[in-house]
Design a protein around this motif. Structure first.
Motif, short mmCIF file in Angstrom:
data_model
loop_
_atom_site.label_atom_id
_atom_site.label_comp_id
_atom_site.label_asym_id
_atom_site.label_seq_id
_atom_site.Cartn_x
_atom_site.Cartn_y
_atom_site.Cartn_z
N CYS A 247 14.23 7.72 -4.66
CA CYS A 247 13.09 8.36 -3.99
C CYS A 247 12.17 9.03 -5.00
CB CYS A 247 13.58 9.40 -2.99
SG CYS A 247 14.52 8.70 -1.63
N GLY A 248 10.88 8.76 -4.87
CA GLY A 248 9.88 9.60 -5.51
C GLY A 248 9.47 9.21 -6.91
N LYS A 249 10.41 8.89 -7.78
CA LYS A 249 10.05 8.72 -9.19
C LYS A 249 10.07 7.26 -9.64
CE LYS A 249 11.70 13.32 -10.47
NZ LYS A 249 12.59 14.11 -11.34
N ARG B 248 11.33 11.73 3.51
CA ARG B 248 10.34 12.70 3.07
C ARG B 248 8.98 12.05 2.93
NH1 ARG B 248 12.30 13.41 -1.51
NH2 ARG B 248 10.71 12.60 -2.88
N SER C 169 6.20 11.84 0.80
CA SER C 169 5.68 12.12 -0.54
C SER C 169 4.24 11.61 -0.63
CB SER C 169 6.54 11.41 -1.59
OG SER C 169 6.45 10.01 -1.41
N SER C 170 3.58 11.87 -1.75
CA SER C 170 2.23 11.34 -1.96
C SER C 170 2.26 9.82 -1.94
CB SER C 170 1.66 11.85 -3.28
OG SER C 170 2.47 11.46 -4.38
N GLU C 171 3.33 9.22 -2.46
CA GLU C 171 3.47 7.77 -2.46
C GLU C 171 3.51 7.22 -1.03
OE1 GLU C 171 6.74 4.70 -4.30
OE2 GLU C 171 7.45 6.44 -3.20
N PRO D 144 7.05 17.07 4.11
CA PRO D 144 6.04 16.52 3.22
C PRO D 144 6.01 17.29 1.90
CG PRO D 144 4.99 18.07 4.66
CD PRO D 144 6.47 18.11 5.00
N THR D 145 5.34 16.71 0.91
CA THR D 145 5.04 17.44 -0.32
C THR D 145 3.62 18.02 -0.22
OG1 THR D 145 4.10 15.53 -1.47
CG2 THR D 145 6.51 15.86 -1.62
N ALA E 146 1.05 15.29 -0.73
CA ALA E 146 0.94 14.43 0.45
C ALA E 146 0.05 15.09 1.50
CB ALA E 146 2.32 14.15 1.02
#
Length: 264
Positions: free
Chosen positions: A108-110, A205, A207-209, A228-229, A232
């Motif tokens: 996730c995320g990276k 989650r 995320s911006s992605e 959310p972030t 995001a």
């Protein structure tokens, strides 16, 4: 060859003070490498289901194609884990299109960069006028989670669904959050479904992605079981997307454009 979404693996389970030898259902992790017009483009790690949808949705979200008809031919070698795409364009220059050959993992995320120029070109500001009641938000989340057989068996996948306010059009799952959305995008392109008035319901989650991918698909409301972030939320505000998180039980939080969520 059809791959299983899970397999039985031997484990040692600790419960009620005892260590017991047993088996558990473990989710399958499968790499697939995409070649475009003979050139290696990307390798994704995914759940080996609906691979045609995954490849088409991924290429659309990367800005390589706009429509399914941009693809002249698509062959998937499931035994070896390759997808061979021939575009109607004679050539594609990866460097000129601001892409880079890269490994796209299931974590996730990276696993991806955010500021690709293709993101800027393909993310859309939502023009939807659709709204949801609070009860509809909760019902859609409960239905999506209840329909996920693979998650119930393994606990190892993310769930996503494309919905109307009252019904689920299609649900997909994958070990990668972005893969689950790509499968939905690919399904929409294959079946020529207009997504402007649709909703994405998501288990992971935001995320911006994930928000960027929702914008690329073209929906105006994203419902999530998780948080959310901050980036995001800023993206959602800029792109006119309503982000709803922490849909659990009978409560949730609205993080952007709350005018699309009503009490009744």
């Amino acid at each position: 060859m059809l791959h299983n979404t899970s397999s039985k693996e031997p484990i040692v389970k600790y419960t009620y003070g005892e260590l017991l030898s047993t088996e558990d259902d473990i989710v399958t992790e499968f790499p697939i490498t995409i070649h475009i017009n003979g050139q290696e483009f990307a390798t994704m790690v995914c759940t080996p289901t609906h691979l045609e949808e995954l490849v088409i949705g991924f290429l659309a979200s990367e800005g390589v194609i706009l429509f399914k008809d941009d693809i002249k031919n698509l062959d998937i070698d499931e035994d070896r884990g390759f997808a061979y795409v021939t575009l109607k364009k004679a050539t594609i220059n990866v460097d000129q299109q601001h892409y880079s050959k890269r490994f796209i993992g299931s974590c996730c995320g990276k696993s991806r960069q955010f500021y690709f120029q293709s993101d800027v070109k393909t993310a859309k500001t939502s023009m939807t006028k659709i709204s949801l009641t609070a009860e509809q938000c909760i019902n859609l989340m409960n239905r999506m989670q209840g329909d996920s057989v693979v998650f119930k068996e393994t606990g190892g996948v993310h769930n996503a669904a494309l919905c109307t306010p009252t019904d689920i059009i299609i649900g997909r799952n994958d070990i990668g959050r972005h893969n689950a959305l790509d499968k939905i995008y690919g399904y929409s392109l294959l079946n020529k479904i207009s997504v402007r008035d649709k909703i994405i319901v998501f288990s992971g989650r935001i995320s911006s992605e994930i928000m960027t991918k929702a914008a690329k698909i073209g929906v105006g409301i994203v419902l999530s079981k998780s948080a959310p972030t901050d980036l995001a939320i800023r993206l959602a505000n800029d792109l006119n997307i309503t982000a709803v998180g922490f849909i659990r039980g009978n409560s949730f939080n609205v993080y952007s454009h709350p005018e699309k969520i009503t009490r009744a």
